[in-house]
Scaffold this motif. Structure first.
Motif, PDB file in Angstrom:
ATOM      1  N   LEU A  72      28.316  -5.362  17.506  1.00  0.00           N
ATOM      2  CA  LEU A  72      27.911  -5.419  19.160  1.00  0.00           C
ATOM      3  C   LEU A  72      28.542  -5.488  19.935  1.00  0.00           C
ATOM      4  CD1 LEU A  72      24.853  -7.939  18.810  1.00  0.00           C
ATOM      5  CD2 LEU A  72      25.138  -4.679  18.656  1.00  0.00           C
TER       6      LEU A  72
ATOM      7  N   ALA B 183      23.885  -7.351  24.759  1.00  0.00           N
ATOM      8  CA  ALA B 183      23.903  -6.866  23.092  1.00  0.00           C
ATOM      9  C   ALA B 183      22.333  -6.344  22.743  1.00  0.00           C
ATOM     10  CB  ALA B 183      23.458  -8.108  23.099  1.00  0.00           C
TER      11      ALA B 183
ATOM     12  N   VAL C  78      19.194 -10.962  18.851  1.00  0.00           N
ATOM     13  CA  VAL C  78      20.251 -11.346  19.972  1.00  0.00           C
ATOM     14  C   VAL C  78      20.635 -12.706  20.611  1.00  0.00           C
ATOM     15  CG1 VAL C  78      20.739  -9.077  20.180  1.00  0.00           C
ATOM     16  CG2 VAL C  78      20.332 -10.005  21.803  1.00  0.00           C
TER      17      VAL C  78
ATOM     18  N   ASP D  13      29.404  -3.150  22.408  1.00  0.00           N
ATOM     19  CA  ASP D  13      29.805  -2.624  23.975  1.00  0.00           C
ATOM     20  C   ASP D  13      30.605  -4.209  24.816  1.00  0.00           C
ATOM     21  OD1 ASP D  13      29.539  -3.381  27.087  1.00  0.00           O
ATOM     22  OD2 ASP D  13      27.003  -3.699  26.671  1.00  0.00           O
TER      23      ASP D  13
ATOM     24  N   LEU E  40      23.275   0.732  17.938  1.00  0.00           N
ATOM     25  CA  LEU E  40      23.499   0.467  16.443  1.00  0.00           C
ATOM     26  C   LEU E  40      22.233   1.680  15.950  1.00  0.00           C
ATOM     27  CD1 LEU E  40      26.017  -0.513  14.426  1.00  0.00           C
ATOM     28  CD2 LEU E  40      24.697  -2.382  14.827  1.00  0.00           C
TER      29      LEU E  40
ATOM     30  N   ASP F 233      14.723  -6.151  19.342  1.00  0.00           N
ATOM     31  CA  ASP F 233      16.266  -6.845  19.690  1.00  0.00           C
ATOM     32  C   ASP F 233      16.878  -7.610  20.663  1.00  0.00           C
ATOM     33  OD1 ASP F 233      17.220  -3.914  18.432  1.00  0.00           O
ATOM     34  OD2 ASP F 233      15.833  -2.828  20.222  1.00  0.00           O
TER      35      ASP F 233
ATOM     36  N   THR G 170      15.381  -0.471  24.222  1.00  0.00           N
ATOM     37  CA  THR G 170      15.150  -1.426  23.637  1.00  0.00           C
ATOM     38  C   THR G 170      13.880  -1.958  23.628  1.00  0.00           C
ATOM     39  OG1 THR G 170      15.863  -2.956  26.043  1.00  0.00           O
ATOM     40  CG2 THR G 170      17.789  -2.308  24.189  1.00  0.00           C
TER      41      THR G 170
ATOM     42  N   ALA H  83      22.403  -2.558  22.938  1.00  0.00           N
ATOM     43  CA  ALA H  83      24.142  -2.504  21.814  1.00  0.00           C
ATOM     44  C   ALA H  83      23.992  -2.247  20.352  1.00  0.00           C
ATOM     45  CB  ALA H  83      25.096  -3.530  22.115  1.00  0.00           C
ATOM     46  N   LEU H  84      22.911  -3.054  19.934  1.00  0.00           N
ATOM     47  CA  LEU H  84      22.145  -3.132  18.885  1.00  0.00           C
ATOM     48  C   LEU H  84      21.128  -1.860  19.071  1.00  0.00           C
ATOM     49  CD1 LEU H  84      20.620  -5.184  16.120  1.00  0.00           C
ATOM     50  CD2 LEU H  84      19.801  -6.208  17.564  1.00  0.00           C
TER      51      LEU H  84
END
Lengths: 603, 358
Positions: free
Chosen positions: B30, B296, B317, B34, B303, B313, B309, B299-300
């Motif tokens: 992560l 985060a 995180v 980012d 990914l 997610d 999101t 970013a997850l």
């Protein structure tokens, strides 16, 4: 630095006893990826002789780092001579880079300063040293293994380092008269004529050498099965070994041992040796404790029923192996948590040997202090812009105005030893107060590099509950409830504190402040005496020891005013310490009282 | 340089070959996707592949475009962030030569001195030519990349100060030995350590976006796998690397895709509200907690190739983003992670399990 091959070194083959240590060295010679061996033992057990003789026998490059070694000697730095000569930056190799493809030997390794320990641990992990200092940026190969010897009575080796070396063994004392007579005879024969003595052991020596040679060749073909590794991992889990690196060392030790015994397959005997040398010394829990835990877990968890049957079958064998591994005269202190210390012995003797200008090199100054070291990089930088004006020819001209001196910073703050009286019913309160103050101290400990230790005393003895640490985590884990009641052996508590202070200072010369939490009624002496005048006399004697050692003390009187008869005060007077009266002490007021005393020490 | 590349190329264990430790691996990924998340700190037991994971990261990073010959690796497309040399060059020539380069992953070793971290007077040039030239240090080398500090809690205070200054401003300002330089120093901090060695200064701790804890793996099958892989790697690193080459490049591509996608990932206001509510419930100081969770989580999602999101997610995180932001009562027996988990369960119902990163 001394380098190997003395034609007349004491022959390895002539060293009696010490089977574990010898075995560990042989395994290292066979598989250097075991990374090293720590040899524990009392002084005079041929620990250093073992290392040196061994290196001489197998033509191993052995680089010795003395305790007073500086960061730049260990890591490498600017080569002053070459830099001045060439007008170009030249790096000097440090001892760790010189030990590349050989071994680094450090005697009394438990007394090595923390920052140096971290450097050695880092190099062991990476197989290289990385220099980012004095204008040098370089990475050099440093694949060495470490031989460290020490006396555990003078404090344990840092856990960081223990994690990075494969083998930890005990030097065995030779206690029988026959053994000692034989050693005496051999050593005097050696002293008379080293060459002749070496000849006596020629055959044995060449046999060992040939054995190592052969074992090295055999090593790649020895198979360590998944089942073997599983057994070792299982033992590691049961012993509460931290991390997953030790499994790898254990597997390598088992393989090397099998090869040494001319086998291509690992058998139980190899696993026993691996557990004994690589895992058991890292144990944080006695196996029996854990055993109980894991059976309870198994009873309650339903999901594990399926795998349970097969695991249990394996249990039998691994238990057996572990018992056999631990059987061999494992000293009891091995099974203690890593931070607890062992008793007695004066460890202060080496402190004087170190130069004043040691610690970590943090920057430079134009001010010259006593015994200052010149910071050559900064000096040259200061001199450089003037070179054309000074009309240099081949040489760099440096004037006194250019000189820069190294500023060092020691990682030693104040060590606060909390010695808590656990004898009365108020013991639990007192412990809570001490813990509160302790954790408050720790939260700001990073500022001054302070550390705390916690000792409780009651009945006949004193126990180190927490060895010197900077960690709030560890501080929190100290037992909540502790047994209370019994006599009040203040002297024992003070004695124990002095021991802890001595061991801590041997490594970093920290200041010590002893905080004695008690209601002041010492009623039993260190040797069990109950007569008042004797107890008081003993405390006065301890008071002068404290002063001689430079340990400041504060008696924190926790007794309520109604019953207090000034015993706390007279205790403080006997010990030559300060007196603070805090009957309902909350952690804040204790903290304030301590901070005052500590700031005096820092000055 | 020759030795350096030799040593590093020999020693790199593939990221995808690291057994288990999913939280640590996710946190690192992560932070790569980012950089604004603000880096990762990995705390925990010794011998749990902390530094192995960080050093393995370099191999997965996509390349960047930099100004050719620039000491600081300036980004030619960000004119406002250029170093003074590049700015002057751009003024003079009207364009900057470009070059593709690897993202730097710089080790800040213990025992480093301040002159090597910040940079200082180039002594050779001063001696030979009598010029005052600046010799860049590690902060310059780490610009636009990662700065890794193993045993971060043992770092000297004066170096911590230097790092805090640079991290706060994104620049390194050097005023020493007659040298006066200011250059860009934007890097993602990655630290690792063992809490038993000592505490981390709160200001430094706060700089890290994610805090991940690693513990000894107890599962015997996994432990066997760790030993077997490590031995195979050491016996023949090249063959071992080859075995994981496909997995490595697949993960590398996922990272590239995720980085590209990141700006398109959206988070609904309702989810942001719940993230804020979580931080309010836990009484975290400031706004870094919710910002980190939101970033985060995005970013997850990126990914995993999603453009939106989900609360899942955020759940996954939240512990990492908040673990180090709770006010610590030293006598409190309840671990931060447990307190956070409880609050998460109240605000984001439904259980969660970390997925393996493949």
């Amino acid at each position: 630095m001394k380098s190997s091959i003395h034609p007349a070194a004491y022959p390895f083959a002539a060293i009696t006893g010490n089977h574990q240590a010898k075995l560990a060295l042989m395994l290292l010679a066979v598989d250097p990826t075991l990374k090293g061996a720590l040899i524990r033992g009392r002084p005079g057990q041929a620990k250093s002789a073992l290392a040196r003789s061994f290196a001489a026998m197998i033509d191993l490059r052995l680089i010795e780092a003395p305790l007073g070694v500086t960061e730049d000697r260990l890591l490498g730095g600017l080569d002053i001579e070459a830099t001045l000569r060439d007008g170009k930056r030249r790096a000097a190799r440090g001892l760790m880079a010189e030990a590349h493809q050989g071994a680094l030997y450090i005697d009394d390794i438990n007394l090595l300063e923390d920052n140096l320990i971290s450097l050695v641990a880092g190099a062991l992990e990476r197989g290289a040293v990385r220099m980012e200092r004095e204008g040098i940026s370089e990475i050099l190969p440093a694949e060495f293994f470490l031989i460290g010897t020490y006396n555990p009575a003078e404090g344990e080796v840092s856990a960081v380092l223990k994690d990075r070396v494969g083998l930890i063994v005990e030097a065995e004392p030779s206690d029988s008269v026959d053994d000692r007579a034989e050693i005496l005879s051999r050593v005097s024969r050696f002293d008379r004529d080293p060459k002749d003595f070496n000849k006596e052991f020629e055959i044995e020596t060449s046999r060992i050498k040939a054995g190592i040679e052969e074992t090295r060749k055999r090593l790649p073909s020895v198979c360590v099965s998944s089942r073997n590794i599983r057994n070792l991992a299982d033992a590691a889990v049961r012993l509460g070994v931290e991390g997953n690196r030790a499994d790898l060392f254990a597997a390598r030790a088992a393989r090397a041992h099998a090869a040494l015994n001319r086998r291509d397959e690992v058998i139980d005997e190899d696993l026993i040796i691996a557990i004994r040398l690589a895992l058991a010394p890292r144990a944080t829990i006695a196996p029996t404790e854990k055993e109980r835990e894991s059976t309870q877990e198994r009873d309650t968890s339903e999901s594990e029923v399926e795998s349970g049957a097969s695991e249990r079958a394996g249990d039998q064998s691994i238990e057996n192996l572990m018992i056999q591994a631990m059987d061999a005269q494992a000293p009891d202190d091995l099974l203690r948590p890593p931070h607890r210390l062992r008793s007695s012995a004066s460890a202060g003797r080496r402190v004087e040997a170190r130069g004043l200008a040691s610690g970590r090199y943090t920057g430079t100054t134009t001010r010259r202090a006593q015994s200052a070291k010149i910071a050559i990089d900064a000096t040259l930088r200061a001199a450089a812009p003037h070179q054309s004006a000074r009309r240099r020819q081949d040489r760099v001209r440096v004037t006194t105005d250019d000189l820069r001196y190294k500023k060092f910073k020691r990682r030693s703050g104040v060590l606060f030893i909390f010695a808590v009286d656990a004898s009365s019913s108020m013991a639990v309160n007192r412990l809570a107060q001490a813990k509160g103050a302790m954790t408050r101290l720790l939260k700001s400990a990073y500022l001054h590099r302070d550390r705390v230790a916690l000792i409780s005393f009651r009945g006949e003895g004193a126990e180190v509950l927490l060895g010197p640490t900077r960690s709030v985590e560890l501080g929190k884990r100290v037992v909540e409830a502790m047994p209370a009641g019994g006599a009040t052996p203040v002297a024992k508590g003070v004695l124990r504190s002095i021991e802890v202070a001595r061991i801590a200072r041997a490594r970093d010369r920290s200041q010590t402040l002893l905080l004695l939490f008690t209601d002041g009624r010492a009623n039993v002496g260190a040797g069990g005496e109950r007569r008042r005048p004797e107890i008081e006399e003993e405390l006065r004697r301890l008071g002068s020891v404290l002063q001689r050692e430079g340990i400041a003390s504060v008696v924190v009187d926790t007794r309520s005013m109604f019953v207090s008869t000034g015993e706390g005060k007279s205790l403080a007077a006997a010990l030559g310490g300060r007196y603070v009266y805090l009957p309902r002490a909350d952690s804040n007021s204790i903290h304030d009282a301590i901070s005052g005393a500590a700031s005096e020490l820092r000055e | 340089m020759g030795i350096e590349s030799q040593i590093s190329s020999r020693a790199v264990y593939p990221f995808t070959a690291i057994v288990d430790q999913e939280e640590m691996k996710l946190a690192l990924l992560l932070a790569v996707i980012d950089p604004l998340i603000g880096g990762v700190i990995i705390f925990g037991h010794r011998g749990t592949a902390k530094s192995t994971a960080v050093r393995a990261l370099a191999d997965l990073l996509p390349t960047i475009t930099r100004v050719k010959g620039c000491l600081y690796g300036c980004d030619p497309d960000r004119v406002s962030e250029l170093c003074s040399d590049c700015a002057a060059l751009l003024d003079h020539k009207g364009r900057l030569a470009r070059q593709r380069a690897a993202v730097p992953v710089v080790d800040l070793p213990l025992g480093a001195t301040e002159d090597r971290v910040c940079g200082t007077l180039d002594i050779e040039r001063a001696l030979a030519e009598g010029v005052k030239a600046f010799e860049p240090g590690l902060l310059a080398r780490a610009n636009r990349g990662f700065l890794y500090i193993d045993e971060v809690n043992l770092l000297e205070d004066h170096l911590v100060d230097v790092l805090l200054d640079a991290a706060a401003s994104g620049r390194n300002i050097v005023e020493r030995e007659g040298i006066s330089v200011s250059h860009p120093a934007r890097f993602v901090l990655v630290g690792s350590g063992n809490p038993e060695e000592g505490e981390l200064r709160p200001q430094l701790l706060d700089r890290f976006g994610l805090f991940t804890e690693v513990a000894t793996i107890a599962d015997l099958d996994l432990r066997v796998e760790i030993v077997v892989r490590r031995e195979r790697f050491e016996r023949d690193p090249a063959a071992f690397g080859e075995e994981f080459r496909q997995e490595q490049s697949r993960l590398g591509q996922r990272i590239v895709r995720a980085k590209k996608m990141l700006s398109r990932v959206t988070t609904e206001r309702e989810l942001l509200r719940r993230i804020a509510a979580l931080c309010v419930r836990l009484a975290t100081d400031g706004h870094r907690g919710e910002l980190t969770i939101a970033r985060a989580a995005r970013a997850l999602a990126a990914l995993e190739g999603r453009s939106k999101t989900t609360s899942e997610d955020a759940r996954r995180v939240a512990v990492m983003a908040l673990r180090h932001r709770l006010r610590k009562d030293p006598l409190d027996r309840v671990e931060s992670a447990a307190r956070i988990a409880q609050a998460i369960d109240e605000i984001f119902p439904t259980p969660v399990r970390l997925k393996a990163i493949r």
